[in-house]
Design an enzyme around this catalytic site. Structure first.
Site, short mmCIF file in Angstrom:
data_model
loop_
_atom_site.label_atom_id
_atom_site.label_comp_id
_atom_site.label_asym_id
_atom_site.label_seq_id
_atom_site.Cartn_x
_atom_site.Cartn_y
_atom_site.Cartn_z
N CYS A 111 0.83 -1.32 0.03
CA CYS A 111 0.04 0.08 0.08
C CYS A 111 0.94 1.31 0.04
O CYS A 111 1.64 1.58 -0.70
CB CYS A 111 -0.93 0.00 1.17
SG CYS A 111 -2.29 1.26 1.04
N HIS A 112 0.76 1.86 0.90
CA HIS A 112 1.58 3.37 1.37
C HIS A 112 3.07 3.07 1.85
O HIS A 112 3.67 4.01 2.11
CB HIS A 112 0.86 4.45 2.05
CG HIS A 112 -0.17 4.83 1.28
ND1 HIS A 112 -1.60 4.37 0.96
CD2 HIS A 112 -0.44 6.24 1.01
CE1 HIS A 112 -2.27 5.09 0.55
NE2 HIS A 112 -1.77 6.25 0.21
#
Length: 186
Positions: A111-112
């Protein structure tokens, strides 16, 4: 799934981690036989983010300042927006991530979480993926971005979002089973 009994894995997180991106790899790694420790800059508990609100607490096994990357075989970096943004400005967290890469140990980031890889100067010349909103960040850091559920480059395992967790966990366990990546260019 591979058996990684005897392997020790660190999950580095802080408040605001994406709930499923910590809990799913934690369970998968334990089910594959690994000893898994949740590491955070603060002791006690950290709170996840689940959907559009705060999620559940997770017990921290060790404070970041009390551990050494040499004691672990691999590192997992959960995403969410808050968690990696807080960790990437923490010099101890960035140094912890860099030490795994320098030691040629597998790192999983979803994800991030690639924000931490960027901050640790690991993204340059790597093939990676991430949450779509940080694609330009990954590319500007010198990586080649791919829109795939999992991308692996010399022990670096990246995925886009919680939907990719089955592929992420499977590939991460395979990489941990293989051990160090001697051919890695750091």
């Amino acid at each position: 799934m591979a058996d990684i009994s005897g392997r020790k894995v660190a999950i580095l997180a802080t408040n605001g981690f994406e709930q499923s991106e910590l809990e799913t790899p934690l369970k998968a790694l334990k089910d594959a036989g690994a000893t898994v420790h949740v590491i955070a800059p603060e002791g006690g508990q950290i709170r996840g983010w689940d959907g559009g609100d705060w999620g559940s607490n997770v017990e921290v096994d060790h404070d970041l300042n009390a551990v050494n990357a040499a004691d672990y075989d691999a590192l997992v970096l959960p995403g969410g927006q808050i968690n990696p943004d807080l960790l990437r400005v923490n010099s101890d967290a960035v140094a912890f991530v860099q030490s795994f890469w320098s030691a040629k140990k597998p790192i999983g980031a979803i994800c991030h979480a690639p924000w931490l890889l960027i901050e640790a100067d690991i993204a340059r010349n790597r093939h990676m993926t991430s949450y779509h909103s940080i694609r330009k960040d990954v590319e500007n850091a010198g990586a080649t971005w791919h829109d795939k559920e999992v991308v692996t480059d010399q022990g670096l395992v990246t995925s886009r979002n919680p939907d990719d967790l089955p592929a992420f966990c499977k590939k991460l366990i395979e990489e941990i089973g293989e051990g160090k990546h001697e051919a890695r260019q750091v």
